[in-house]
Design a protein around this motif. Structure first.
Motif, PDB file in Angstrom:
ATOM      1  N   GLN A  57      -2.184   8.154   1.556  1.00  0.00           N
ATOM      2  CA  GLN A  57      -2.858   6.941   1.100  1.00  0.00           C
ATOM      3  C   GLN A  57      -1.968   5.697   1.273  1.00  0.00           C
ATOM      4  O   GLN A  57      -2.470   4.572   1.264  1.00  0.00           O
ATOM      5  CB  GLN A  57      -3.269   7.089  -0.371  1.00  0.00           C
ATOM      6  N   GLN A  58      -0.655   5.895   1.411  1.00  0.00           N
ATOM      7  CA  GLN A  58       0.255   4.772   1.633  1.00  0.00           C
ATOM      8  C   GLN A  58       0.244   4.293   3.087  1.00  0.00           C
ATOM      9  O   GLN A  58       0.755   3.217   3.384  1.00  0.00           O
ATOM     10  CB  GLN A  58       1.698   5.178   1.267  1.00  0.00           C
ATOM     11  N   ASP A  60      -0.791   2.586   6.371  1.00  0.00           N
ATOM     12  CA  ASP A  60      -1.653   1.502   6.833  1.00  0.00           C
ATOM     13  C   ASP A  60      -1.379   1.260   8.308  1.00  0.00           C
ATOM     14  O   ASP A  60      -0.554   1.940   8.931  1.00  0.00           O
ATOM     15  CB  ASP A  60      -1.440   0.231   6.005  1.00  0.00           C
ATOM     16  N   SER A  61      -2.091   0.294   8.889  1.00  0.00           N
ATOM     17  CA  SER A  61      -1.955   0.054  10.333  1.00  0.00           C
ATOM     18  C   SER A  61      -0.545  -0.363  10.714  1.00  0.00           C
ATOM     19  O   SER A  61      -0.073  -0.072  11.823  1.00  0.00           O
ATOM     20  CB  SER A  61      -2.967  -1.010  10.787  1.00  0.00           C
ATOM     21  N   TRP A  63       2.247   0.819   9.422  1.00  0.00           N
ATOM     22  CA  TRP A  63       2.998   2.059   9.564  1.00  0.00           C
ATOM     23  C   TRP A  63       2.638   2.765  10.876  1.00  0.00           C
ATOM     24  O   TRP A  63       3.496   3.341  11.542  1.00  0.00           O
ATOM     25  CB  TRP A  63       2.730   2.979   8.384  1.00  0.00           C
ATOM     26  N   LEU A 101      -9.390   9.296   2.158  1.00  0.00           N
ATOM     27  CA  LEU A 101      -9.127   7.928   2.611  1.00  0.00           C
ATOM     28  C   LEU A 101     -10.451   7.203   2.747  1.00  0.00           C
ATOM     29  O   LEU A 101     -11.483   7.814   3.045  1.00  0.00           O
ATOM     30  CB  LEU A 101      -8.400   7.917   3.968  1.00  0.00           C
ATOM     31  N   PRO A 105      -6.589   4.049   9.255  1.00  0.00           N
ATOM     32  CA  PRO A 105      -5.713   2.933   9.658  1.00  0.00           C
ATOM     33  C   PRO A 105      -5.221   3.018  11.092  1.00  0.00           C
ATOM     34  O   PRO A 105      -4.649   2.052  11.602  1.00  0.00           O
ATOM     35  CB  PRO A 105      -4.539   3.044   8.676  1.00  0.00           C
TER      36      PRO A 105
END
Length: 309
Positions: A57-58, A60-61, A63, A101, A105
């Protein structure tokens, strides 16, 4: 691999294990494919864990782009990096499907484009050397007719193999072909291509079955196969002592390159090759530019290398 999996937090590891089981039981993927997914995902998961990402869940795009950048820094080929990101997108789609999710991402992050290799072509002298086939054997006549037609009309291998006798109009110098996407087009051909197709038509009955519609047939009388055409052209290249390896694609590329060098009409080459998009044809402009650059280097007074006195 096992060491890496032990170091992963459960919040990263457990969803991966569920995904691997999903690939096996519901998607029915082979062991090899599942192992490839696992290898790619473990590399990325280990990197994320080492950098403080404890759960999916951490992610994002930003990353995801960082993962792509790391792959490039590590010297991974563009094609391998595309495979890695594809595995990640599939896994994250799985998490979205499960409700873990809300969005994927990785959807908006693409791998760097692969360098497209320039097609290799024969020069005009090599084509002439290849096509100096003057044997009377029906198979030799057929082979020269095939090579003349492929070079004279720029056909794809599949297009030439699928041509039927009724598709050839010798008087008009025109051939009807079915290209990619089942799209029909008419292609002009003339000169030696017409001459040798006529010669082949005169002896075709010695090989072809009575009701066989195919223009080019094998020694067994049926439509010639792709593999047979490739094999015969390669053999003729060696027999005619042509330095380059001969293939159907190389004759098609040579047709396109030579037409473009003479006409500088990219749109016409696009139509002749049956390319849906002009961008596909534009690869030949690189070849043409190489030809022009070489001529410039040899001819321009300020570009010539100084000769030793």
């Amino acid at each position: 691999m096992n060491g890496e999996s032990l170091r992963l937090p459960d919040e990263l590891q457990q969803p991966l294990q569920r995904f691997y089981e999903y690939l096996r039981s519901e998607k029915g993927l082979s062991l090899y494919t599942r192992q490839n997914y696992q290898q790619q995902l473990m590399h990325m998961a280990a990197y994320l864990a080492d950098n403080g990402v404890m759960c999916w869940q951490q992610l994002d795009s930003a990353w995801v782009r960082q993962l792509a950048a790391k792959g490039m820094r590590d010297g991974i080929k563009a094609s391998s990096l595309a495979t890695r990101l594809s595995a990640l997108r599939s896994f994250l789609d799985f998490l979205v499907l499960r409700g873990d999710l809300t969005a994927n991402p990785a959807k908006g992050v693409s791998a760097p484009k692969k360098k497209r290799p320039l097609p290799k072509n024969l020069d005009v002298d090599e084509v002439a050397q290849l096509l100096e086939v003057n044997e009377d054997d029906p198979l030799a006549i057929r082979d020269r007719a095939m090579m003349e037609l492929m070079y004279g009309a720029g056909l794809r291998l599949a297009e030439m193999v699928s041509v039927n006798v009724r598709d050839i109009h010798l008087g008009l110098g025109e051939i009807r072909v079915i290209g990619k996407g089942n799209k029909e087009r008419k292609v002009p051909f003339s000169g030696q291509a017409v001459i040798w197709v006529k010669k082949w038509m005169a002896v075709r009955g010695q090989l072809a079955h009575q009701d066989e519609p195919a223009l080019f047939v094998s020694s067994r009388g049926g439509r010639i196969s792709h593999r047979n055409v490739q094999k015969r052209m390669s053999e003729w290249g060696m027999k005619q002592s042509v330095a380059s390896h001969i293939s159907p694609h190389k004759l098609r590329h040579s047709f396109a390159t030579h037409i473009l060098e003479s006409s500088h009409n990219l749109r016409a080459v696009q139509e002749l090759l049956g390319h849906e998009n002009i961008s596909t044809t534009q690869i030949y402009t690189h070849l043409d530019f190489q030809h022009l650059a070489q001529a410039y280097d040899q001819a321009h007074p300020r570009a010539k290398k100084k000769r030793k006195s």
